[in-house]
Design an enzyme around this catalytic site. Sequence first.
Site, mmCIF file in Angstrom:
data_model
loop_
_atom_site.group_PDB
_atom_site.id
_atom_site.type_symbol
_atom_site.label_atom_id
_atom_site.label_comp_id
_atom_site.label_asym_id
_atom_site.label_seq_id
_atom_site.Cartn_x
_atom_site.Cartn_y
_atom_site.Cartn_z
ATOM 1 N N HIS A 39 0.896 -1.165 0.000
ATOM 2 C CA HIS A 39 0.000 0.000 0.000
ATOM 3 C C HIS A 39 0.926 1.204 0.000
ATOM 4 O O HIS A 39 2.019 1.163 0.578
ATOM 5 C CB HIS A 39 -0.880 0.023 1.253
ATOM 6 C CG HIS A 39 -1.576 1.326 1.436
ATOM 7 N ND1 HIS A 39 -2.696 1.676 0.715
ATOM 8 C CD2 HIS A 39 -1.279 2.398 2.214
ATOM 9 C CE1 HIS A 39 -3.074 2.903 1.068
ATOM 10 N NE2 HIS A 39 -2.222 3.354 1.978
ATOM 11 N N CYS A 113 -4.266 2.038 -4.775
ATOM 12 C CA CYS A 113 -3.586 3.106 -4.042
ATOM 13 C C CYS A 113 -2.255 3.481 -4.681
ATOM 14 O O CYS A 113 -1.857 4.656 -4.659
ATOM 15 C CB CYS A 113 -3.363 2.681 -2.591
ATOM 16 S SG CYS A 113 -2.458 1.124 -2.440
#
Length: 174
Positions: A39, A113
């Site tokens: 992430h 993301c």
Amino acid sequence: MLCGMIQKKKKTGTPVYINVYDLMPVNRYAYWFGLGFYHSGVQVYGVEYAFGGSDSSKPGVVKLEPRHFQGLHVRKSILIGRTEMSEKECQEFIKKLAKEYPGNGYNIIYRNCNHFANDTCRRLTKKSIPGWVNRLARLHFLYSCLLPDGWNEIPPRQAVVAAKHNSKPQAPAP
């Protein structure tokens, strides 16, 4: 003597970082092979911005305390470059950009993301994030048969297109 003649280029602007988090324990090993599940969020002016999914057509971009995403381990914090935008200009830019990233437009492979972080960094600094951060999304064909139903589908573009059209003034219909 020569070293004294070379002048260092003055650094101007505000630093833009990408904070990369380990999503899975296997990253301890996969990282060394240029792989892993990560992430990422973009940090500028002491705030981190990240993109996540939801069922809503509202922006999926969230504002966070830097290096504190849901208790995940920070793999690396990387200086991508510098932006010449003021803090206020940067905040306005992120607000506008967030409209291009609705929560229901999130897809783990096609619009995640890391895609948001790369897009943000390119617009702020004209530099991309390191390739290894989102490499598994680009190599999804190797493991796509292992993903749950729906994860391989391209995200709904209606919400993304609508968000872009709503942010620009439109001419009245004839």
